[in-house]
Design a protein around this motif. Structure first.
Motif, PDB file in Angstrom:
ATOM      1  N   ASP A  30       0.630  -1.116   0.086  1.00 29.20           N
ATOM      2  CA  ASP A  30       0.027  -0.044  -0.036  1.00 29.20           C
ATOM      3  C   ASP A  30       0.747   1.298   0.013  1.00 29.20           C
ATOM      4  O   ASP A  30       0.487   2.518  -0.216  1.00 29.20           O
ATOM      5  CB  ASP A  30      -0.695   0.082   1.199  1.00 29.20           C
ATOM      6  N   ARG A  31       2.060   1.340   0.144  1.00 26.71           N
ATOM      7  CA  ARG A  31       2.994   2.311   0.069  1.00 26.71           C
ATOM      8  C   ARG A  31       4.494   2.096  -0.019  1.00 26.71           C
ATOM      9  O   ARG A  31       4.881   1.023   0.028  1.00 26.71           O
ATOM     10  CB  ARG A  31       2.861   3.233   1.622  1.00 26.71           C
ATOM     11  N   LEU A  32       5.361   3.190  -0.332  1.00 23.58           N
ATOM     12  CA  LEU A  32       6.613   2.956  -0.238  1.00 23.58           C
ATOM     13  C   LEU A  32       7.398   3.407   0.828  1.00 23.58           C
ATOM     14  O   LEU A  32       6.765   4.537   1.525  1.00 23.58           O
ATOM     15  CB  LEU A  32       7.320   3.684  -1.568  1.00 23.58           C
ATOM     16  N   SER A  49       0.939  11.982   1.321  1.00 24.01           N
ATOM     17  CA  SER A  49      -0.355  11.274   0.560  1.00 24.01           C
ATOM     18  C   SER A  49      -0.639  12.322  -0.462  1.00 24.01           C
ATOM     19  O   SER A  49      -0.837  13.504  -0.285  1.00 24.01           O
ATOM     20  CB  SER A  49      -1.179  11.275   1.585  1.00 24.01           C
ATOM     21  N   THR A  50      -0.743  11.662  -1.917  1.00 23.55           N
ATOM     22  CA  THR A  50      -1.123  12.403  -2.924  1.00 23.55           C
ATOM     23  C   THR A  50      -2.519  11.947  -3.663  1.00 23.55           C
ATOM     24  O   THR A  50      -2.737  10.782  -3.665  1.00 23.55           O
ATOM     25  CB  THR A  50      -0.085  12.477  -3.988  1.00 23.55           C
ATOM     26  N   PRO A  51      -3.503  12.957  -3.565  1.00 21.72           N
ATOM     27  CA  PRO A  51      -4.750  12.305  -4.356  1.00 21.72           C
ATOM     28  C   PRO A  51      -4.502  11.612  -5.669  1.00 21.72           C
ATOM     29  O   PRO A  51      -3.539  12.288  -6.223  1.00 21.72           O
ATOM     30  CB  PRO A  51      -5.464  13.763  -4.393  1.00 21.72           C
ATOM     31  N   GLN A  52      -5.004  10.629  -6.083  1.00 25.16           N
ATOM     32  CA  GLN A  52      -4.916   9.843  -7.160  1.00 25.16           C
ATOM     33  C   GLN A  52      -5.019  10.715  -8.467  1.00 25.16           C
ATOM     34  O   GLN A  52      -4.128  10.631  -9.184  1.00 25.16           O
ATOM     35  CB  GLN A  52      -5.952   8.680  -7.092  1.00 25.16           C
ATOM     36  N   LEU A  53      -6.093  11.682  -8.477  1.00 24.54           N
ATOM     37  CA  LEU A  53      -5.998  12.225  -9.667  1.00 24.54           C
ATOM     38  C   LEU A  53      -4.811  13.227 -10.084  1.00 24.54           C
ATOM     39  O   LEU A  53      -4.263  13.425 -11.091  1.00 24.54           O
ATOM     40  CB  LEU A  53      -7.399  13.224  -9.677  1.00 24.54           C
ATOM     41  N   SER A  54      -4.110  13.922  -8.796  1.00 25.71           N
ATOM     42  CA  SER A  54      -3.281  14.816  -9.144  1.00 25.71           C
ATOM     43  C   SER A  54      -1.880  13.929  -9.178  1.00 25.71           C
ATOM     44  O   SER A  54      -1.081  14.442  -9.825  1.00 25.71           O
ATOM     45  CB  SER A  54      -3.038  15.946  -7.950  1.00 25.71           C
ATOM     46  N   ALA A  55      -1.875  12.790  -8.752  1.00 24.41           N
ATOM     47  CA  ALA A  55      -0.588  11.937  -9.165  1.00 24.41           C
ATOM     48  C   ALA A  55      -0.459  11.685 -10.407  1.00 24.41           C
ATOM     49  O   ALA A  55       0.485  11.524 -11.045  1.00 24.41           O
ATOM     50  CB  ALA A  55      -0.782  10.718  -8.327  1.00 24.41           C
ATOM     51  N   ALA A  56      -1.709  11.555 -11.137  1.00 29.42           N
ATOM     52  CA  ALA A  56      -1.647  11.255 -12.786  1.00 29.42           C
ATOM     53  C   ALA A  56      -1.485  12.527 -13.439  1.00 29.42           C
ATOM     54  O   ALA A  56      -0.986  12.317 -14.678  1.00 29.42           O
ATOM     55  CB  ALA A  56      -3.372  10.689 -13.160  1.00 29.42           C
ATOM     56  N   LEU A  57      -1.384  13.536 -12.904  1.00 27.70           N
ATOM     57  CA  LEU A  57      -1.361  14.781 -13.463  1.00 27.70           C
ATOM     58  C   LEU A  57       0.279  15.527 -13.414  1.00 27.70           C
ATOM     59  O   LEU A  57       0.797  16.197 -14.267  1.00 27.70           O
ATOM     60  CB  LEU A  57      -1.904  16.134 -13.222  1.00 27.70           C
ATOM     61  N   ARG A  58       1.118  14.906 -12.439  1.00 24.60           N
ATOM     62  CA  ARG A  58       2.322  15.344 -12.542  1.00 24.60           C
ATOM     63  C   ARG A  58       3.257  14.760 -13.321  1.00 24.60           C
ATOM     64  O   ARG A  58       3.079  13.618 -14.047  1.00 24.60           O
ATOM     65  CB  ARG A  58       2.778  14.686 -10.970  1.00 24.60           C
ATOM     66  N   PRO A  59       4.388  15.518 -13.617  1.00 24.04           N
ATOM     67  CA  PRO A  59       5.272  15.128 -14.698  1.00 24.04           C
ATOM     68  C   PRO A  59       5.731  13.840 -14.295  1.00 24.04           C
ATOM     69  O   PRO A  59       5.943  13.575 -12.954  1.00 24.04           O
ATOM     70  CB  PRO A  59       6.421  16.201 -14.713  1.00 24.04           C
ATOM     71  N   THR A  60       6.205  12.681 -15.283  1.00 25.39           N
ATOM     72  CA  THR A  60       6.848  11.477 -14.837  1.00 25.39           C
ATOM     73  C   THR A  60       8.204  11.232 -14.648  1.00 25.39           C
ATOM     74  O   THR A  60       8.637  10.540 -14.129  1.00 25.39           O
ATOM     75  CB  THR A  60       6.227  10.417 -15.638  1.00 25.39           C
ATOM     76  N   ARG A 113       6.018   8.816  -7.346  1.00 30.48           N
ATOM     77  CA  ARG A 113       5.007   8.572  -8.144  1.00 30.48           C
ATOM     78  C   ARG A 113       3.969   7.422  -7.343  1.00 30.48           C
ATOM     79  O   ARG A 113       3.570   6.576  -8.017  1.00 30.48           O
ATOM     80  CB  ARG A 113       4.915   8.243  -9.408  1.00 30.48           C
ATOM     81  N   ARG A 114       3.538   7.381  -6.116  1.00 22.88           N
ATOM     82  CA  ARG A 114       2.702   6.682  -5.391  1.00 22.88           C
ATOM     83  C   ARG A 114       1.800   7.439  -4.521  1.00 22.88           C
ATOM     84  O   ARG A 114       2.000   8.669  -4.097  1.00 22.88           O
ATOM     85  CB  ARG A 114       3.833   5.957  -4.579  1.00 22.88           C
TER      86      ARG A 114
END
Length: 161
Positions: A30-32, A49-60, A113-114
């Motif tokens: 469930d985490r790193l 803790s990062t909300p799932q939506l914003s995690a998808a929007l971050r640069p990779t 990115r978790r």
């Protein structure tokens, strides 16, 4: 009997500004857990803790065309690392993080990115840290070297193991 860890683990070590520095990454379901130490301790432990939506929007990944490592790059060269998500929530678990430690945790969480990353930070204080005359150029170099070591430990995909 095997001594293999049940929890997938990676480690990296390097000397940063003359100080031995270690990074340990353990991948739980469930985490790193990411520990960064120059003191041989867990240090201040903070959950990011990062909300799932914003995690998808971050640069990779960092910009591969960045000339940040160029010796002639100006001091104002932007960081090649992904910017922390502004909605990342930091929760101290052990100790009280300084603003500098919070910056490390936020950036490490962006790179990992978790949704949930627990980061332990135990870095040697820089000369003048917390004072007006602190050498921020050295602190910036230290920051970038630490983040490079974390990226190396996480692997190219940021998976952690």
């Amino acid at each position: 009997m095997s001594t293999q860890s049940i929890i997938p683990t990676r480690q990296s070590a390097s000397e940063i500004q003359g100080v031995p520095t270690q990074v340990l990454v353990q991948h739980f379901a469930d985490r790193l857990l990411i520990l960064v130490t120059q003191l041989g301790k867990v240090g201040t432990l903070v959950q990011a803790s990062t909300p799932q939506l914003s995690a998808a929007l971050r640069p990779t990944s960092p910009d591969p065309d960045s000339d940040f490592d160029s010796p002639s790059a100006p001091a104002s060269t932007p960081s090649p690392w992904p910017a922390p998500c502004p909605s990342t929530q930091l929760t101290p678990l052990l100790g009280v993080p300084t603003p500098l430690q919070e910056m490390y945790v936020s950036h490490i969480a962006a790179i990992a990115r978790r949704k949930v990353v627990v980061v332990g930070v135990a870095l040697k204080k820089g000369e003048g840290e917390g004072k007006e005359e602190a050498d921020w150029t050295k602190e910036r170099e230290k920051f970038d070297d630490v983040i490079r070591l974390v990226v190396e430990c996480l692997g190219a995909d940021g998976a952690g193991v």
